[in-house]
Design a protein around this motif. Structure first.
Motif, PDB file in Angstrom:
ATOM      1  N   GLN A 112       3.673  37.611  -5.195  1.00 19.74           N
ATOM      2  CA  GLN A 112       3.592  36.181  -5.485  1.00 19.74           C
ATOM      3  C   GLN A 112       4.984  35.575  -5.344  1.00 19.74           C
ATOM      4  O   GLN A 112       5.948  36.098  -5.913  1.00 19.74           O
ATOM      5  N   SER A 168       0.792  35.660  -1.884  1.00 16.23           N
ATOM      6  CA  SER A 168       0.620  34.283  -2.330  1.00 16.23           C
ATOM      7  C   SER A 168       1.966  33.567  -2.246  1.00 16.23           C
ATOM      8  O   SER A 168       2.950  34.019  -2.828  1.00 16.23           O
ATOM      9  N   GLN A 205       0.314  27.628  -0.294  1.00 15.07           N
ATOM     10  CA  GLN A 205       0.119  26.324  -0.930  1.00 15.07           C
ATOM     11  C   GLN A 205       1.403  25.508  -0.883  1.00 15.07           C
ATOM     12  O   GLN A 205       2.508  26.062  -0.808  1.00 15.07           O
ATOM     13  N   ARG A 211       4.554  15.296  -7.387  1.00 17.74           N
ATOM     14  CA  ARG A 211       3.855  15.924  -8.516  1.00 17.74           C
ATOM     15  C   ARG A 211       4.643  15.653  -9.797  1.00 17.74           C
ATOM     16  O   ARG A 211       5.843  15.903  -9.869  1.00 17.74           O
ATOM     17  N   GLY A 258       1.252  31.385 -12.163  1.00 14.56           N
ATOM     18  CA  GLY A 258      -0.090  30.829 -12.279  1.00 14.56           C
ATOM     19  C   GLY A 258      -0.077  29.322 -12.444  1.00 14.56           C
ATOM     20  O   GLY A 258      -0.887  28.611 -11.829  1.00 14.56           O
ATOM     21  N   MET A 259       0.839  28.817 -13.262  1.00 15.06           N
ATOM     22  CA  MET A 259       0.953  27.375 -13.452  1.00 15.06           C
ATOM     23  C   MET A 259       1.375  26.687 -12.156  1.00 15.06           C
ATOM     24  O   MET A 259       0.861  25.620 -11.805  1.00 15.06           O
ATOM     25  N   ARG A 261       0.827  27.674  -9.086  1.00 13.67           N
ATOM     26  CA  ARG A 261      -0.296  27.646  -8.140  1.00 13.67           C
ATOM     27  C   ARG A 261      -1.319  26.581  -8.522  1.00 13.67           C
ATOM     28  O   ARG A 261      -1.887  25.911  -7.656  1.00 13.67           O
ATOM     29  N   SER A 262      -1.546  26.410  -9.829  1.00 15.21           N
ATOM     30  CA  SER A 262      -2.526  25.411 -10.266  1.00 15.21           C
ATOM     31  C   SER A 262      -2.038  23.987 -10.016  1.00 15.21           C
ATOM     32  O   SER A 262      -2.851  23.072  -9.848  1.00 15.21           O
ATOM     33  N   GLN A 263      -0.727  23.792  -9.984  1.00 14.87           N
ATOM     34  CA  GLN A 263      -0.164  22.455  -9.782  1.00 14.87           C
ATOM     35  C   GLN A 263       0.024  22.113  -8.304  1.00 14.87           C
ATOM     36  O   GLN A 263       0.151  20.945  -7.946  1.00 14.87           O
ATOM     37  N   PRO A 266      -4.366  22.845  -3.135  1.00 17.89           N
ATOM     38  CA  PRO A 266      -5.185  24.004  -2.776  1.00 17.89           C
ATOM     39  C   PRO A 266      -4.870  24.455  -1.344  1.00 17.89           C
ATOM     40  O   PRO A 266      -4.332  23.668  -0.547  1.00 17.89           O
TER      41      PRO A 266
END
Length: 281
Positions: A112, A168, A205, A211, A258-259, A261-263, A266
């Motif tokens: 990652q 990733s 991504q 953002r 993880g945060m 990737r979520s922000q 996609p």
């Protein structure tokens, strides 16, 4: 280009653990040359290298290129003894830190990455990588630029591994817009990103500049996981940038990844975003 780029190899870094092996290959070259009744000037002329370069290799001060070993093996009729060290010398040519990183990436089953200033090294084209090294200050010598570029390209073998690791990547929008090396270099870099993004084991991504929340504000984040359940990670904004491997520290980095990737956008929207960036060039 300066001496060392197109010559027989690279100088050995003092204290590097590969030094004894390079010295052994140098001694073997000398034995093969003397057994064939060939002088240093004769070998240099036959292979198209300088006499000083041959002497450096023989005393272990220069890492020979794989192509040099091929040519020397054939000319000296060494029966494959020199050629047998091709792969060892190929790996030895890269700086110690790069060899260590490549070894970790070669074992990882999941990786990652979050990059905030430049496109991650595993995704860089050769032109882009060279442009980054050429702009460093104080300026690198051309020898260092070429060595660094070659080392970065060598790491990309992770994309050819079987079974393929899960990769990733999250890239900041600005990395897709800064024309390091020029517009055409960036264009080819974006085209390469689109090709890599289509690989089934790769998730790519984009983190939009507009953002309002970004867990990557502290800088680069990397986490590599291995088949035995262990892992290693690092982040510019945690643990003083040092690599960590204990579960407690890794949990912090994984949460951050993880945060991030979520922000980010996609994957499909990210590909569309890169295509639009490409269209503006």
């Amino acid at each position: 280009m300066g001496e060392g780029v197109d010559e027989a190899g690279w100088d050995v870094e003092p204290g590097d653990e590969i030094e004894p092996m390079v010295q052994a290959v140098g001694r073997l070259l000398k034995v093969c040359r003397e057994s064939a009744g060939v002088s240093v000037p004769e070998l240099a002329e036959a292979l198209g290298y300088g006499e000083d370069m041959i002497r450096k290799i023989e005393r272990g001060a220069r890492i020979p290129r794989p192509e040099f070993l091929d040519s020397a093996d054939t000319f000296l009729k060494a029966q494959g003894h020199l050629r047998a060290f091709r792969e060892d010398m190929r790996k030895a040519r890269y700086p110690k830190k790069v060899r260590e990183l490549a070894e970790l990436e070669g074992r990882a089953v999941e990786m990652q990455f979050y990059s905030n200033h430049i496109i991650h090294g595993l995704l860089q084209t050769e032109e882009y990588a060279r442009a980054l090294l050429e702009m460093r200050q104080p300026a690198y010598t051309q020898d260092v630029v070429e060595r660094g570029t070659a080392a970065r390209m060598a790491r990309k073998v992770v994309f050819d591994r079987e079974p393929a690791p899960t990769l990733s990547f999250v890239l900041e929008q600005v990395t897709l817009e800064r024309p390091y090396g020029g517009r055409m270099v960036l264009r080819r870099q974006l085209e390469h990103l689109l090709a890599v993004a289509m690989l089934r084991n790769v998730t790519l991504q984009v983190m939009r500049t507009n953002r309002e929340k970004n867990a990557g504000i502290s800088g680069l984040v990397e986490v590599l996981k291995f088949a035995d359940g262990t892992a290693i990670g690092r982040s510019d904004g945690a643990f003083n940038g040092r690599p960590v491997s204990n579960p407690k520290d890794l949990r912090i980095l994984e949460l951050r990844c993880g945060m991030i990737r979520s922000q980010a956008l996609p994957p499909e929207e990210s590909r569309d975003f890169i295509e639009k960036a490409l269209g503006r060039l």
